[in-house]
Design an enzyme around this catalytic site. Structure first.
Site, PDB file in Angstrom:
ATOM      1  N   LYS A 159     -26.346  36.650  -5.774  1.00 42.74           N
ATOM      2  CA  LYS A 159     -26.080  35.455  -5.844  1.00 42.74           C
ATOM      3  C   LYS A 159     -26.840  34.530  -4.895  1.00 42.74           C
ATOM      4  O   LYS A 159     -27.220  33.443  -5.247  1.00 42.74           O
ATOM      5  CB  LYS A 159     -24.489  35.312  -5.175  1.00 42.74           C
ATOM      6  CG  LYS A 159     -24.039  33.882  -5.218  1.00 42.74           C
ATOM      7  CD  LYS A 159     -23.955  33.242  -6.574  1.00 42.74           C
ATOM      8  CE  LYS A 159     -23.549  31.745  -6.663  1.00 42.74           C
ATOM      9  NZ  LYS A 159     -22.036  31.566  -6.507  1.00 42.74           N
ATOM     10  N   LYS A 185     -24.762  25.427   2.298  1.00 46.14           N
ATOM     11  CA  LYS A 185     -24.341  26.662   2.864  1.00 46.14           C
ATOM     12  C   LYS A 185     -25.157  27.785   1.999  1.00 46.14           C
ATOM     13  O   LYS A 185     -25.511  28.790   2.886  1.00 46.14           O
ATOM     14  CB  LYS A 185     -23.008  26.716   2.687  1.00 46.14           C
ATOM     15  CG  LYS A 185     -22.209  28.058   3.286  1.00 46.14           C
ATOM     16  CD  LYS A 185     -21.965  29.097   2.320  1.00 46.14           C
ATOM     17  CE  LYS A 185     -21.031  28.629   1.320  1.00 46.14           C
ATOM     18  NZ  LYS A 185     -20.744  29.865   0.083  1.00 46.14           N
TER      19      LYS A 185
END
Length: 297
Positions: free
Chosen positions: A171, A239
């Site tokens: 990811k 983030k």
């Protein structure tokens, strides 16, 4: 009927939980804001006021939360998933968190007799609504197979990518590629506009060639209208790029283009644009080019 506990009913989690209800699962939802839980109940799900209520009767528990500390608290905390889980529970974290957090959760889950997967997703809000997410699963092959009846409702590309933490590593790579694509698309739109070219026609032909991508097909139209309603907020991509940067440093990997995009995203968040969709990189790109433009309709 399989009971699925779903913790985190935001932009992504809400439609994912609703799709599980539509597929016939008994879904028990929990969220920090009650409105999201009520929306799930309206679609046929059940409400839980605490994590303990979610876990109590669940066969599968899914978390879709904003960041690593949120997942650690909900899963590992004294009132968390593992504290209330029955032996044999299948836990699937579909959030995007640090790979080391997923590995630590896997170890703690095994000690509690719980099967754990890290299975983050890609595709954004449209794919969450459509049930067409790409799901990258880390954990054992047996646990991924056990999770497939649930995962197949949520996505149409489900790949076991390796042991615990591997899903989050993949990811991170996904977020690196997506951020780079969005930034280059932003630069292309500014370039086309500066030359007076019909950007819509240009994007159509670019999409049919090697420059075509899912980012282009899903993001270009909104970017050309300067509409940045969040499907995935810049603050969350900031983030995620932090995860990429740290993981790359740990592995001794150089990501020069990724580092530049990470800084551009960080700049937007720092100036207060973190609530925009990540396609809002176009806004900063126009300003850097000295070509600020009014929003288009």
């Amino acid at each position: 009927m399989t009971t699925v506990g779903f913790i985190g009913l935001g932009i992504m989690g809400g439609p994912m939980a609703a799709n599980l209800v539509s597929a016939g699962f008994d879904v028990v939802g929990h969220n920090r804001s009650r409105a999201a839980v009520d929306a799930l109940v309206d679609k046929g799900g059940r409400a839980a006021g605490t994590v303990a209520e979610v876990v109590r009767d669940a066969d599968v528990v899914i978390t879709m939360l904003p960041d690593s500390p949120d997942v650690e608290d909900v899963v590992l905390g004294p009132g968390g998933v593992l504290a209330h889980a029955r032996a044999g529970l299948l836990f699937i974290d579909m959030s995007t968190v640090r790979p080391d957090v997923s590995r630590a959760i896997s170890v703690a889950a095994a000690e509690a007799g719980v099967r754990a997967l890290d299975a983050p997703v890609s595709g954004g809000e449209p794919a969450a609504i459509e049930g067409s997410l790409s799901i990258m699963a880390g954990g054992t092959a047996a646990d991924v197979d056990a999770a497939r009846p649930v995962l197949e409702v949520l996505g149409d590309t489900i790949v076991h990518v390796g042991p615990a933490g591997a899903g989050q590593t993949v990811k991170a790579a996904n977020q690196l590629v997506v951020a780079g694509n969005i930034q280059l698309l932003a630069e292309a739109i500014v370039f086309l506009d500066a030359h007076g070219v019909d950007a819509a026609a240009a994007i159509e032909v670019l999409g049919g060639g090697l420059a075509g991508s899912t980012v282009l097909s899903r993001k270009a139209a909104g970017m050309m209208r300067r509409q940045y309603t969040p499907g995935f907020r810049l603050a969350l991509h900031h983030k995620d790029l932090g995860i990429v940067t740290a993981a790359a440093r740990d592995a001794g990997v150089i990501t020069p283009l990724g580092a530049v995009v990470a800084q551009l995203v960080a700049a937007m968040v720092a100036r207060g644009d973190g609530g925009l969709d990540h396609s809002g990189l176009l806004k900063l790109t126009e300003e850097l080019a000295g070509l600020p433009r009014a929003p288009r309709t």
